[in-house]
Write a protein that holds these residues in place. Sequence first.
Motif, short mmCIF file in Angstrom:
data_model
loop_
_atom_site.label_atom_id
_atom_site.label_comp_id
_atom_site.label_asym_id
_atom_site.label_seq_id
_atom_site.Cartn_x
_atom_site.Cartn_y
_atom_site.Cartn_z
N ALA A 195 34.36 47.27 37.53
CA ALA A 195 35.79 46.99 37.39
C ALA A 195 36.25 45.90 38.35
N VAL A 196 35.68 45.88 39.55
CA VAL A 196 36.02 44.82 40.51
C VAL A 196 35.61 43.46 39.98
N LEU A 197 34.41 43.37 39.41
CA LEU A 197 33.93 42.09 38.89
C LEU A 197 34.80 41.60 37.73
N VAL A 198 35.17 42.51 36.84
CA VAL A 198 35.96 42.12 35.68
C VAL A 198 37.39 41.78 36.07
N TRP A 199 37.99 42.57 36.93
CA TRP A 199 39.39 42.35 37.34
C TRP A 199 39.58 40.98 37.98
N ARG A 200 38.63 40.56 38.75
CA ARG A 200 38.77 39.26 39.44
C ARG A 200 38.66 38.10 38.46
N MET A 201 38.11 38.33 37.27
CA MET A 201 37.99 37.25 36.28
C MET A 201 39.33 36.81 35.73
N THR A 202 40.36 37.59 35.91
CA THR A 202 41.68 37.22 35.40
C THR A 202 42.35 36.15 36.25
N GLU A 203 41.78 35.76 37.34
CA GLU A 203 42.34 34.77 38.24
C GLU A 203 41.44 33.53 38.25
N PRO A 204 41.89 32.41 38.80
CA PRO A 204 41.07 31.19 38.83
C PRO A 204 39.73 31.43 39.51
N PRO A 205 38.73 30.63 39.13
CA PRO A 205 37.38 30.87 39.65
C PRO A 205 37.19 30.52 41.12
N ASP A 206 38.11 29.75 41.70
CA ASP A 206 37.96 29.38 43.11
C ASP A 206 37.95 30.64 43.98
N GLY A 207 36.91 30.80 44.76
CA GLY A 207 36.81 31.96 45.66
C GLY A 207 36.35 33.22 44.98
N TYR A 208 35.88 33.12 43.74
CA TYR A 208 35.47 34.33 43.01
C TYR A 208 34.34 35.06 43.73
N LEU A 209 33.35 34.32 44.16
CA LEU A 209 32.17 34.95 44.75
C LEU A 209 32.52 35.71 46.03
N LYS A 210 33.31 35.09 46.91
CA LYS A 210 33.63 35.78 48.16
C LYS A 210 34.58 36.95 47.92
N ASP A 211 35.46 36.85 46.91
CA ASP A 211 36.38 37.95 46.63
C ASP A 211 35.64 39.17 46.08
N VAL A 212 34.74 38.97 45.11
CA VAL A 212 34.04 40.12 44.54
C VAL A 212 33.02 40.67 45.53
N THR A 213 32.45 39.81 46.36
CA THR A 213 31.53 40.30 47.39
C THR A 213 32.26 41.22 48.36
N ALA A 214 33.44 40.81 48.79
CA ALA A 214 34.23 41.67 49.67
C ALA A 214 34.65 42.94 48.96
N GLY A 215 34.95 42.85 47.66
CA GLY A 215 35.31 44.04 46.90
C GLY A 215 34.17 45.04 46.80
N LEU A 216 32.96 44.55 46.54
CA LEU A 216 31.80 45.44 46.47
C LEU A 216 31.48 46.06 47.83
N PHE A 217 31.66 45.27 48.87
CA PHE A 217 31.49 45.83 50.22
C PHE A 217 32.48 46.96 50.46
N ALA A 218 33.74 46.75 50.06
CA ALA A 218 34.75 47.79 50.25
C ALA A 218 34.42 49.04 49.44
N VAL A 219 33.85 48.89 48.25
CA VAL A 219 33.49 50.05 47.42
C VAL A 219 32.50 50.94 48.15
N PHE A 220 31.50 50.36 48.73
CA PHE A 220 30.46 51.17 49.38
C PHE A 220 30.88 51.61 50.79
N TYR A 221 31.70 50.81 51.46
CA TYR A 221 32.07 51.14 52.83
C TYR A 221 33.05 52.31 52.90
N VAL A 222 34.01 52.37 51.99
CA VAL A 222 35.04 53.41 52.11
C VAL A 222 34.85 54.54 51.09
#
Length: 373
Positions: A195-222
């Motif tokens: 869901a994190v990967l798909v949700w971020r696709m609704t926004e411009p591609p600039d910064g996509y990789l760092k945003d989803v990486t931080a999102g996946l980190f947050a999924v496992f960390y918390v």
Amino acid sequence: MNDSSWGSPPSAGYWGPPDQGALPAGPAYDEHAAQHTRPMPIVPDVPGDPDAGRDVTDRYARARGAAPQSGPPFRDEMPQEPMPTPPPPAASQPSQPPQPPKKRAGRDLRAAIGVGVGLGAVIIAALFVVKAVFVGVIAVAVVVGLWELTSRLEERKGIKAPLVPLALGGAAMVVAGYVRGAEGAWVATALTALAVLVWRMTEPPDGYLKDVTAGLFAVFYVPFLATFVAMMLTAEDGPQRVFLFLLLTVVSDTGAYAIGWRFGKHKLAPRISPGKTREGLFGAVAFGMGAGALCMPLLIDGGTWWQGLLLGLAVAVSATLGDLGESMIKRDLGIKDMGTLLPGHGGIMDRLDSLLPTAPVVWLLLVVFVGAG
């Protein structure tokens, strides 16, 4: 004019009364020269008598037609005010050795203790009254923790991890872990990451990789680490297991704080957390092992004191590593606390830092020692 005449001694009549009709004999003297070549009188030096040269000086003055001196013949003999006698030095006081600065806690202890006691009362009441209510408490803590983490990432680093799928998926992961155990937790984790990967696709591609990486980190960390608390709760003695987990973590943190504040001198990880010391780690281990040996037989059916020792040691180590891990994150972000929601503590994440990595450790050891329940 003969050069040797400049050193000729004056006539004997020079020191007597003036002779109006006679001048010193000799080719070197005339009336004009005599007025310019008279040497200064030699004043005899009489030790201890400041007026010894006054008579001679007065006679010389009378010979020139001047009034005798009425004061001391020389300026150096003018009477001077006596120098004030300095007061005797005060009795020297024994020098006091410099006192070391008193250590301060760094936080409002009254607020911290009050908030801690209040939270503890709510958690214990929810834990031992209705299990489902405590699951709700875990889910709320996870959502607030995700909000704090993503907010700080955006503020300090410009990273926009998508909060909506994180919050919804995180709460679902906790519930799935309680209802379906480890299998349900894994499935919910995978769906949340997707869901994190798909949700971020609704926004411009600039910064996509760092945003989803931080999102996946947050999924496992918390939320993923928090699901182990929910899985502990599914056992028949689930409330006792969760209470033991919370108790050992709090006691370990308290031992680290108390011993480190009182005796801490050697830094544990100065570049990560300058306040933590090796003595504090020893205090965490000692307090955790002691509490584990006492509480394991009392709270867990079939538990023994030596299992409690091992459990307390593992909790002390994992809690310290979790605290250092969040300190690393905060240092990278350049902040002191993740939030301000809890007076005297900071944010929710500042209280979950040692609990989250300790949850899977306690869950695993309890399963090994006494079974899944």
